[in-house]
Scaffold this active site. Structure first.
Site, PDB file in Angstrom:
ATOM      1  N   GLU A  98      39.569  40.520  80.125  1.00 54.90           N
ATOM      2  CA  GLU A  98      38.279  40.043  80.650  1.00 54.90           C
ATOM      3  C   GLU A  98      37.319  40.112  79.481  1.00 54.90           C
ATOM      4  OE1 GLU A  98      34.626  40.321  81.794  1.00 54.90           O
ATOM      5  OE2 GLU A  98      35.236  41.997  83.091  1.00 54.90           O
ATOM      6  N   LEU A  99      36.996  38.951  78.908  1.00 53.25           N
ATOM      7  CA  LEU A  99      36.329  38.911  77.598  1.00 53.25           C
ATOM      8  C   LEU A  99      34.895  38.392  77.718  1.00 53.25           C
ATOM      9  CD1 LEU A  99      39.474  37.591  75.671  1.00 53.25           C
ATOM     10  CD2 LEU A  99      38.790  39.960  76.116  1.00 53.25           C
ATOM     11  N   GLY A 117      36.207  43.584  77.256  1.00 49.71           N
ATOM     12  CA  GLY A 117      35.397  43.765  76.050  1.00 49.71           C
ATOM     13  C   GLY A 117      35.175  42.426  75.385  1.00 49.71           C
ATOM     14  N   SER A 118      34.921  42.464  74.091  1.00 48.80           N
ATOM     15  CA  SER A 118      34.556  41.220  73.402  1.00 48.80           C
ATOM     16  C   SER A 118      35.781  40.321  73.203  1.00 48.80           C
ATOM     17  CB  SER A 118      33.945  41.543  72.035  1.00 48.80           C
ATOM     18  OG  SER A 118      34.964  42.039  71.181  1.00 48.80           O
ATOM     19  N   TRP A 133      31.488  49.878  77.604  1.00 47.04           N
ATOM     20  CA  TRP A 133      30.414  50.828  77.908  1.00 47.04           C
ATOM     21  C   TRP A 133      29.436  50.299  78.947  1.00 47.04           C
ATOM     22  CZ3 TRP A 133      26.127  48.117  77.018  1.00 47.04           C
ATOM     23  CH2 TRP A 133      26.193  47.106  76.064  1.00 47.04           C
ATOM     24  N   ASN A 134      29.472  49.002  79.269  1.00 48.09           N
ATOM     25  CA  ASN A 134      28.396  48.487  80.133  1.00 48.09           C
ATOM     26  C   ASN A 134      28.573  48.842  81.609  1.00 48.09           C
ATOM     27  OD1 ASN A 134      30.534  46.708  80.337  1.00 48.09           O
ATOM     28  ND2 ASN A 134      29.273  44.867  80.365  1.00 48.09           N
ATOM     29  N   LYS A 164      41.619  54.276  77.760  1.00 49.00           N
ATOM     30  CA  LYS A 164      40.624  54.677  76.757  1.00 49.00           C
ATOM     31  C   LYS A 164      39.264  54.079  77.126  1.00 49.00           C
ATOM     32  CE  LYS A 164      38.887  54.154  72.178  1.00 49.00           C
ATOM     33  NZ  LYS A 164      37.620  53.650  72.756  1.00 49.00           N
ATOM     34  N   PRO A 165      38.307  54.944  77.506  1.00 48.04           N
ATOM     35  CA  PRO A 165      36.957  54.422  77.768  1.00 48.04           C
ATOM     36  C   PRO A 165      36.207  54.223  76.446  1.00 48.04           C
ATOM     37  CG  PRO A 165      37.051  56.787  78.238  1.00 48.04           C
ATOM     38  CD  PRO A 165      38.415  56.394  77.712  1.00 48.04           C
ATOM     39  N   ALA A 166      35.143  53.447  76.499  1.00 52.44           N
ATOM     40  CA  ALA A 166      34.336  53.205  75.297  1.00 52.44           C
ATOM     41  C   ALA A 166      33.794  54.516  74.738  1.00 52.44           C
ATOM     42  CB  ALA A 166      33.169  52.281  75.656  1.00 52.44           C
ATOM     43  N   CYS A 190      28.829  40.909  81.152  1.00 54.78           N
ATOM     44  CA  CYS A 190      29.543  39.709  80.664  1.00 54.78           C
ATOM     45  C   CYS A 190      29.176  38.487  81.490  1.00 54.78           C
ATOM     46  CB  CYS A 190      31.053  39.904  80.752  1.00 54.78           C
ATOM     47  SG  CYS A 190      31.601  41.385  79.945  1.00 54.78           S
ATOM     48  N   GLU A 206      26.638  35.513  73.413  1.00 53.27           N
ATOM     49  CA  GLU A 206      26.018  36.374  74.426  1.00 53.27           C
ATOM     50  C   GLU A 206      24.910  37.186  73.757  1.00 53.27           C
ATOM     51  OE1 GLU A 206      29.152  38.239  77.509  1.00 53.27           O
ATOM     52  OE2 GLU A 206      29.579  38.670  75.423  1.00 53.27           O
TER      53      GLU A 206
END
Ligand code: SIN
Length: 479
Positions: A253-254, A231-232, A151-152, A175-177, A287, A382
């Protein structure tokens, strides 16, 4: 595209859920519901994957330059609709409108860049190992792929995944947030207008409860050959484990925990400007946000005092208001996390110099805490909020040790005018991205990605397209 007001019309995509159920998308600045979006699950995802499989043969057979023309038109359409897309982005995500404009241009740039890169997917000939054989290496698109985005950056993350995939000749279901699906839907709509054939890029939407069903189908469906995820680290590990069952390729990409290191010989004003943008852009919800600001003894007091001056001027508010520099956080759990981190840092000896509290709704006052200990939550995880945690160090060795003392390795920043030190740090710091005397490092031309538990693979640049290609070795005998 009309400017978006309080409620948002869904783009004209054929988008429906089998149950007819929807979920609300809320404006984080006002709490208002701005759209109702279909709740999809495994069955809808399965059908989208089947359509992506149907669309694949024609799309991969198309000349790269014809795919490039469509991607270029898509980028142009995004820029023609920049104002509407930027307003939509701010309305669903909260960031200041100026940042949304920057994000739309950044997002569009991936379609332009990768359309061109697709024309340069070269193979190799290899000097042979036997007189009657010839060896050729070709590169093929991976096939049907899936993307899951956060979502960011609701516009740039879908394009950073889909652009290289589509340019390489893959098709994608994305799939978007659940907090911010509207930008992805609007971008997909513009893709169709640009001439993208049906089924090449599709969006599936779902509420938080639907995510395991959608993700489960994406990672267990045999047609899917690759997952791209931002994401996370926690969810990335889960998806990677799911993909491992069929040995699907992954790009991940975490999470990050970026150190921002300021040495005594740094240009003070540049370091303060860099920290400001790197820490407070997108309310600290990136991130690659500076998460641990490490400052050397000799410049510590001057740096802290200048940062306090600048941060106290940042205006917090609705991102649609022109003066706003810091928008709301995305949801209540984000506010709770920031509160926990600030409280914990103070309990462990940190000194609160500015802010330190919520100011209603999802807004958090820009905050500075000094003397943050290495075991404080904000040093280890984070924070994802507008909170600058600062710690002091004496020697370069101490700074390197502190910076690397994390399982994460996405971005690091350092400010120094000593070229020899820059080389030493570039070799010693275990991070995929190094901002050297700068706090802004994002662009479509650079390889974005991390090491250690921050991920696998790179997005953007000439390296980014390789992630969506398979190498094929042809051995021709009887020559
Ligand atoms: C991210 O936070 O994952 C993306 C940040 C960027 O591309 O600038």
């Amino acid at each position: 595209m009309a400017p978006m007001s309080a409620t948002v019309d869904l783009p004209l995509l054929e988008l429906a859920s089998d149950s007819g159920e929807t979920f609300p998308v809320d404006n984080p600045a006002t709490g208002e519901t701005i759209a109702e979006v279909p709740r999809m699950g495994a069955a809808e995802t399965r059908r989208a994957i089947a359509r992506a499989e149907e669309a694949l043969p024609k799309w991969r057979a198309m000349l790269a330059k014809d795919r490039a023309r469509i991607l270029r038109r898509w980028a142009d359409l995004m820029m023609e609709n920049e104002e509407g897309l930027a307003r939509l982005l701010t309305t669903e995500q909260g960031k200041p409108l100026a940042e949304s404009h920057t994000e739309i241009a950044y997002a569009a740039s991936f379609y332009e860049w990768f359309g061109e890169e697709g024309k340069r997917v070269y193979g190799d000939t290899i000097p042979t190992y036997a007189a009657d054989r010839r060896i050729v290496v070709t590169k093929d698109p991976v096939g049907v792929t899936v993307g899951i985005t956060p979502w960011n950056f609701p516009a740039a993350m879908p394009t950073r995944k889909s652009a290289p995939a589509l340019a390489a000749g893959c098709t994608m279901v994305l799939k978007p947030a659940e907090q911010t699906p509207l930008s992805a839907l609007a971008i997909a709509q513009l893709g169709l207008e640009a001439g993208l054939p049906e089924g090449v890029f599709q969006i599936v939407t779902g509420a938080a409860e639907d995510a395991p069903l959608i993700g489960g189908e994406m990672t267990s469906n045999h047609t899917v050959r690759k997952l791209g995820f931002t994401g996370s680290t926690e969810i990335g590990k889960l998806l990677m484990a799911q993909c491992a069952k069929q040995v699907k390729k992954v790009s991940l990409e975490l999470g990050g925990n970026a150190p921002f290191i300021v040495f005594d010989d740094a240009d003070l004003e540049e370091a303060v400007t860099g920290a400001l943008i790197c820490k407070f852009r997108n309310s600290g919800q990136t991130c690659i946000s500076a998460n641990r600001i490490l400052v050397q003894d000799g410049i510590y007091d001057a740096f802290v005092s200048r940062l306090v001056d600048e941060v106290s001027k940042l205006k917090v508010g609705n991102g649609l208001e022109p003066e706003t520099k810091v928008g709301p956080l995305i949801e209540q759990s984000a506010v709770d996390k920031v509160q926990r981190h600030v409280g914990d840092a103070i309990e462990r000896g940190g000194e609160l110099l500015l802010g330190g509290e919520g100011i209603g709704g999802l807004f958090w006052q820009p905050t500075i805490v000094t003397n943050v200990s290495a075991d404080a939550a904000m040093s280890c995880e984070e924070t994802f909020g507008p909170v600058a945690g600062i710690a002091r160090f004496k020697t370069e060795e101490q700074a390197v040790h502190a910076a690397n003392n994390t399982p994460y390795g996405l971005a690091t920043y350092y400010y120094t005018r000593d070229m020899a030190r820059i080389w030493r740090l570039s070799e010693a710091l275990e991070f995929g991205i190094h901002g050297i005397n700068t706090g802004l490092i994002s662009s479509e031309v650079v390889p974005f990605g991390g090491v250690k538990e921050s991920g696998i693979g790179r997005e953007g640049s000439k390296y980014g397209i390789e992630e969506w290609l398979e190498i094929k070795y042809l051995c021709m005998g009887g020559v």
